[in-house]
Scaffold this motif. Structure first.
Motif, PDB file in Angstrom:
ATOM      1  N   TRP A 129     109.627 -27.443 -64.981  1.00 40.09           N
ATOM      2  CA  TRP A 129     110.052 -26.237 -65.730  1.00 40.09           C
ATOM      3  C   TRP A 129     111.489 -25.848 -65.341  1.00 40.09           C
TER       4      TRP A 129
ATOM      5  N   GLU B 156     113.746 -27.818 -64.091  1.00 42.40           N
ATOM      6  CA  GLU B 156     114.653 -28.879 -64.548  1.00 42.40           C
ATOM      7  C   GLU B 156     114.961 -28.739 -66.046  1.00 42.40           C
ATOM      8  N   GLU B 157     113.934 -28.350 -66.795  1.00 41.01           N
ATOM      9  CA  GLU B 157     114.123 -28.156 -68.239  1.00 41.01           C
ATOM     10  C   GLU B 157     115.188 -27.081 -68.511  1.00 41.01           C
ATOM     11  N   TRP B 158     115.085 -25.977 -67.773  1.00 38.44           N
ATOM     12  CA  TRP B 158     116.048 -24.891 -67.978  1.00 38.44           C
ATOM     13  C   TRP B 158     117.425 -25.263 -67.439  1.00 38.44           C
TER      14      TRP B 158
END
Ligand code: GTP
Ligand code: SPV
Ligand code: MN
Length: 596
Positions: free
Chosen positions: A10, A12-14
């Motif tokens: 999560w 890393e996604e942001w």
């Protein structure tokens, strides 16, 4: 770092979307707090106050566009529109996410992405709930350090598979290479700000604001809007309430919770110094209450927060000495006046400085006639510093609640205190409560609005379903296990516009009557709106009030109440089909009683 793979994925996604220059996982240590504070002082974002009088205190000034919660930019994006109800803004979740992803694209350029693992409630308590906030604001990080329990210990409790609320925040002010930062980065365009909740997936997406409840996502977004939905699903209550321990002169204690809308006196009430000799009030919480039914059948409450984010103007040694003692050290001030000797000042604190710097950073003197502090200026202070904090304030089991108070600002009509006949009648009282608006949110100050249970801006689902949930709580408990419910009003005014009631520490007089009622003493009289203290039952000793003034505080004027009915009917009509029939019946019963 953590072994929790979904959490890492999560973050890393942001990171990939927001493009920060660095990522920092917060450990919650004092060293981290000090380093960030020093960096913000060095950059000019914060001012360090005089170390002798205000040890380890900081002052921030927000952008003038970013001074309070923005309710018109606050959204509840439930999967089904109806579930958000008519009192919340709604957009289809996928549509909202697509729109906001565009804003988030590259929004942290030139900034650090902080990951804040936090616990609402004592770490590891069965009632506590974990969240992780991502933010690009070091101001948010230091505030979260005070307001919640932050850091490595939270990650340990989370383990590899624990559930957490996903809270995403950006001030929405990327920096181009070489661009100098401003003191309070935010997106000044109100239409660009979003405070969005996805209750079905327990997510919060906030963009464009750095202030208070818009940015400290553990507070209103998590502990009320998301938690109210969790509470509905799991059979408990997440409420905008203070919690106190009340002890009588014989040493017997009860616990009381009270829901007053924003800027209507929760912090003051929670730290009250009773004017009645021998009575004692101690603080458990000043803003939010999570209440669950315990094995003993009673409703036990915890304060999910670890600090106070309190209104500064009006706070003084006279009005709230315990707050003043709480905020002497390790406190963050926002939008107060900076005095020439590096202290802070605000309206009604006491003698103003001859000159200073106002909340907008401009030279200011009281002679200007302008307010130096913003009306929603705040302090952020650790709860443990409160001199009257109850020893059990962090008890993971919570404290059993004996009485719940509802109240707002009503210059007329509503008496000082009314007792509900039973739980259902109490829910009715809470559902119709109204208050004249304050500066805690953008809006028209002074205008009366219905703010049921002080939750209008904070309920994460349909208000009709919320009332139904309250009624269900009542049905599933034995009457003797339920808190008694009261409707209070400290803000009634005379025809000449003067407060009829001294308020503050004298509110303990009302608490005394409530204590006696809970203990099956204390006499009351029936009226169309509920039970009021019988003649002589409220302790006025030592107060300089005439019999007429006392009577005015308790007057129930049927004509004035009848004039309330169309507004209440309109308020109920807005909730449509989902308004529980039991409340419609309570309203009809009130109408009948007022005709009699
Ligand atoms: P939020 O933090 O916004 O949720 O506010 P709050 O409910 O904690 O309100 P707070 O205690 O900060 O009080 C807000 C304002 O109400 C202050 O200006 C107080 O001086 C005033 N106030 C509090 N209690 C009383 C009272 O008993 N009587 C009167 N007249 N004013 C009060
Ligand atoms: C309120 O508005 O009720 C507050 C302040 O307690 S904020 O955290 O900004 O919502
Ligand atoms: Mn509040």
């Amino acid at each position: 770092m953590t072994k929790h793979k979904p959490l890492r994925a999560w973050v890393e996604e942001w990171r990939a979307l927001c493009e920060p220059k660095a990522v920092h996982w917060c450990d919650g240590s004092q060293a981290e707090y000090d380093r960030l504070s020093n960096e913000m002082v060095a950059s000019g974002a914060a001012t360090r106050l005089d170390g002798a009088r205000w040890p380890n205190c900081l002052l921030f000034r927000s952008d003038p566009s970013d001074v309070a919660r923005v309710e018109e930019r606050t959204f509840i994006c439930s999967t089904i529109r109806e579930d958000a109800g008519p009192t919340n803004n709604w957009m289809e979740p996928a549509e909202m996410k697509a729109l906001m992803r565009k804003s988030y694209q590259g929004c942290m350029q030139g900034r650090t992405l902080y990951v804040i693992p936090y616990s609402m409630g004592p770490i590891g308590s069965p009632i506590a709930n974990i969240g992780v906030e991502i933010t690009d604001s070091p101001y948010v990080v230091v505030n979260m350090h005070i307001m919640t329990r932050v850091g490595t210990k939270v990650l340990e409790v989370l383990g590899e598979h624990g559930e957490f609320v996903r809270a995403m925040h950006s001030v929405g002010a990327p920096l181009a290479p070489g661009q100098k930062d401003v003191a309070w980065p935010c997106n000044p365009d109100i239409q660009k700000k979003f405070i969005t909740h996805f209750p079905d997936t327990r997510e919060i997406w906030s963009y464009g604001s750095g202030y208070g409840g818009n940015a400290l996502l553990g507070k209103k977004c998590h502990a009320l809007r998301i938690a109210s939905v969790q509470a509905r699903d799991e059979g408990w209550l997440a409420e905008h309430m203070l919690i106190i321990k009340l002890t009588n002169p014989a040493g017997k204690s009860i616990y009381v919770a009270a829901a007053f809308p924003s800027q209507c006196g929760k912090t003051n009430f929670a730290m009250m110094e009773p004017t009645l000799p021998g009575w004692k009030v101690q603080t458990i919480g000043d803003d939010i209450c999570w209440m669950k039914r315990a094995a003993d059948g009673r409703w036990h409450a915890i304060n999910p927060e670890a600090g106070f984010f309190g209104v500064a103007p009006g706070t003084s040694l006279k009005s709230n000495p315990n707050a003043m003692r709480t905020i002497q050290r390790n406190t963050i001030f926002t939008n107060c006046v900076l005095t020439p000797d590096n202290g802070v000042w605000w309206e009604d604190l006491g003698a103003p400085p001859a000159q200073g710097v106002d909340w907008q950073g401009k030279e200011w003197s009281p002679a200007s006639g302008k307010k130096g502090a913003h009306p929603n200026a705040r302090f952020t202070a650790p709860a443990r510093q409160c001199p009257v904090i109850a020893p059990e304030w962090e008890d993971p089991a919570g404290v059993p609640i004996s009485a719940i108070l509802f109240g707002g600002r009503r210059a007329s009509v509503v008496p000082l205190v009314t007792e509900a006949r039973d739980w259902q009648h109490g829910v009715f009282m809470g559902s119709i409560m109204g208050s004249e608006m304050t500066a805690a949110a953008f809006g028209t100050i002074g205008v009366l609005r219905r703010d049921p249970m002080a939750m209008l801006p904070f309920c994460g689902y349909h208000m009709g379903d919320y009332f139904a949930h309250w009624l269900k709580v009542g049905r599933e408990s034995r009457a003797e296990d339920l808190p008694r419910i009261y409707y209070v009003n400290w803000f009634r005014k005379s025809a000449e516009g003067q407060w009829l009631w001294p308020g503050f520490g004298d509110n303990a007089r009302v608490l005394k009557w409530i204590f006696e009622r809970v203990e099956r003493g204390g006499s009351a009289v029936e009226t169309p709106i509920g039970r009021l203290p019988a003649a002589g039952a409220l302790d006025f000793s030592g107060l300089d009030m005439s019999a007429e003034e006392q009577a005015e505080l308790f007057s129930v004027d049927p004509a004035a109440w009848r004039a309330e009915l169309p507004g209440i009917r309109e308020h109920y009509a807005k909730l449509g089909e989902r308004l529980p029939a039991a409340l419609r019946e309570e309203l009809s019963a009130l109408e009948r009683k007022l005709q009699g």
